[in-house]
Every structure is written in structure tokens, then in C-alpha cells.
Design an enzyme around this catalytic site. Structure first.
Site, short mmCIF file in Angstrom:
data_model
loop_
_atom_site.label_atom_id
_atom_site.label_comp_id
_atom_site.label_asym_id
_atom_site.label_seq_id
_atom_site.Cartn_x
_atom_site.Cartn_y
_atom_site.Cartn_z
CB SER A 9 13.57 -1.62 -136.38
OG SER A 9 13.83 -2.97 -136.73
CG HIS A 34 9.63 -2.23 -134.55
ND1 HIS A 34 8.24 -2.17 -134.57
CD2 HIS A 34 9.99 -2.93 -135.66
CE1 HIS A 34 7.80 -2.79 -135.66
NE2 HIS A 34 8.83 -3.26 -136.34
CG ASP A 36 11.35 -5.81 -137.44
OD1 ASP A 36 10.12 -5.61 -137.57
OD2 ASP A 36 12.19 -4.91 -137.55
CG MET A 38 11.69 -11.19 -139.79
SD MET A 38 12.83 -10.49 -140.99
CE MET A 38 12.55 -8.74 -140.74
CG HIS A 67 6.40 -6.07 -137.30
ND1 HIS A 67 7.09 -5.39 -138.28
CD2 HIS A 67 5.35 -6.66 -137.94
CE1 HIS A 67 6.50 -5.56 -139.44
NE2 HIS A 67 5.45 -6.34 -139.27
CG MET A 69 7.04 -9.27 -140.50
SD MET A 69 8.52 -8.29 -140.81
CE MET A 69 9.08 -8.11 -139.13
CG MET A 138 4.63 -4.00 -143.43
SD MET A 138 5.93 -3.70 -142.20
CE MET A 138 7.42 -3.78 -143.18
N GLY A 143 10.88 -8.01 -144.41
CA GLY A 143 11.94 -9.01 -144.50
C GLY A 143 13.33 -8.47 -144.23
CG ASP A 173 8.43 -1.53 -139.87
OD1 ASP A 173 9.59 -1.17 -140.07
OD2 ASP A 173 8.13 -2.63 -139.34
#
Ligand code: DX5
Ligand code: ZN
Length: 216
Positions: A9, A34, A36, A38, A67, A69, A138, A143, A173
Site C-alpha cells: 500500500s 494498492h 488508498d 481517502m 481502494h 474510502m 478491513m 483511514g 488490509d
């Protein structure tokens, strides 16, 4: 049964050198990278969006595992697909019509996944199963990187593996290291996301190898 895949990640990489960091982990044996995403609403943190992903596409010699979020992920999946995402996973809690969105992601030519927060039961995805290429469990609250693995998620991983059968990807993850890698693989996971464990090591090839070899 699927092979074990390791997905570093980039949340834990040196953001000022993101391109080189991605090249480094792909050279070190990463199967996926990966990303993330956010938005400061679904989770308290903010990262980056499609334009950054698009710039990194040519530097990333492995599939981009995105991913989301973010709230209302249906507003952004087209942009992430155009930016070069290979897999798009969204949080089931953030989407009103997950079945429709999964099929839309597939229509865009990407593989489609849903992610479940630690408190979300596996029943939430039972009727989505035929439209799913991957489920992401998760194993920390989303976060931030560097949090401790939540052991109660092992039971959820087992139940989802039963639900999906042996051939589909089950990703985990959060809090993955040499010890928890063995536990999640034993429970039925086959795609392991690892942020701090891989990017925190000088020898990333050894870190990736340790996770991949963490068979029960
Ligand atoms: C957390 C992210 C993870 C995070 C994992 O919200 O989804 O991908 O980077 O970090 P580690 O492996 O450090 O727990
Ligand atoms: Zn993630």
C-alpha cells in the site's frame, strides 16, 4: 485455490518519491500495487485522486488495486477507470446501490470489489456475490497505516471464504506482518495488502517474500 498475492500500500511510501517507490516494490516482487483513496469524509484522512493515479500509471508495472474510502463512490469510478485502475474496490457502507455499482465497474473494464469495515457483517454482501471479483476485509478501521490487526476479523475471513468458494480473491488490509499474514492465509485470504510492513523495510524484496511464504 488462488495463489497468494502481495499488494504493498503506497499510503506508507515516501509521497515525494511516489513513482520511484512504486517501481521499487514492483521490482521487489509485488503482485499488485494498492492505492488508498481517502476523502476526509468517509475517513478522517485525505490522500489523492485520479490525476495522481493517471501520472503514476506508466511507472507502475503491476495492476493498480484502487481502494476507495470515499462517500458516494459512484461519482468517481469512471475517473478512476480512465486514470488506469485495474481493480476498483469501494466501501459497501459508503454506497446506496452496491450491486449496480459493481456491474458498472465491470462494464468499465475493471475488476470490481467491495470492502467491509470491521463492524460490517459478511451478510451485507451475500447477494452481491455473483457480481464480485474480489472482497476486501478491513482488518483495521480504515483511514491510517500502522494500526494493530483486529483478531476478530479472522472469523469473518473464514465465513466469506466459505461464501465465495475457493477461486475468488479475498483481500485483507491493515496490520499485516509476518505473524498476521500466516493467520489470514490460514483463514482463507489470498491477497495481502501491507503498507508499513513493506515500505518500512530497507529490503522490500525480503519483506514481500516473508509475507508470501507465511503459509500455515
Ligand atoms: C488503511 C488502508 C491500508 C493501510 C494499511 O485505511 O486501507 O491500505 O495502508 O497499512 P498497514 O499495512 O500499515 O496497516
Ligand atoms: Zn487499503
Amino acid at each position: 485455490m488462488n495463489s497468494i498475492k502481495i499488494a504493498p500500500s503506497v499510503l506508507s511510501c515516501d509521497f515525494a518519491r511516489m513513482g520511484e517507490e512504486i517501481e521499487d516494490v514492483v521490482r521487489a516482487g509485488a503482485d499488485l500495487v494498492h492505492f488508498d483513496i481517502m476523502d476526509g469524509q468517509f475517513v478522517p484522512n485525505i490522500t489523492f485522486g485520479p490525476p495522481v493515479l493517471a501520472k503514476l500509471r506508466s511507472r507502475c508495472g503491476a495492476p493498480m488495486d484502487v481502494h476507495l474510502m470515499i462517500v458516494d463512490p459512484e461519482r468517481y469510478v469512471d475517473d478512476f477507470a480512465s486514470a488506469g485502475a485495474d481493480i476498483i474496490t469501494f466501501q459497501v457502507e459508503a454506497c446506496r446501490h452496491p450491486h449496480r455499482l459493481l456491474n458498472h465497474i465491470r462494464d468499465l473494464g475493471c475488476r470490481a470489489g467491495v470492502s467491509l469495515n470491521p463492524g460490517t457483517p459478511e451478510e451485507q454482501i451475500r447477494y452481491l456475490a455473483p457480481s464480485l471479483d474480489m472482497v476486501l476485509v478491513m482488518t483495521v478501521n480504515p483511514g491510517f497505516g500502522g494500526q494493530a490487526f483486529i483478531p476478530e476479523m479472522l472469523e469473518k475471513i473464514r465465513r466469506i471464504r466459505e461464501m465465495l468458494g475457493p477461486d475468488r480473491d479475498l483481500e485483507v488490509d491493515g496490520g499485516i506482518d509476518g505473524k498476521t499474514a500466516r493467520q489470514v492465509i490460514e483463514a482463507g485470504a489470498n491477497v495481502l495488502v501491507a503498507g508499513s510492513y513493506v515500505f518500512g523495510k530497507t529490503d522490500r524484496a525480503e519483506a514481500i517474500w516473508t509475507l508470501r511464504a507465511a503459509k500455515p
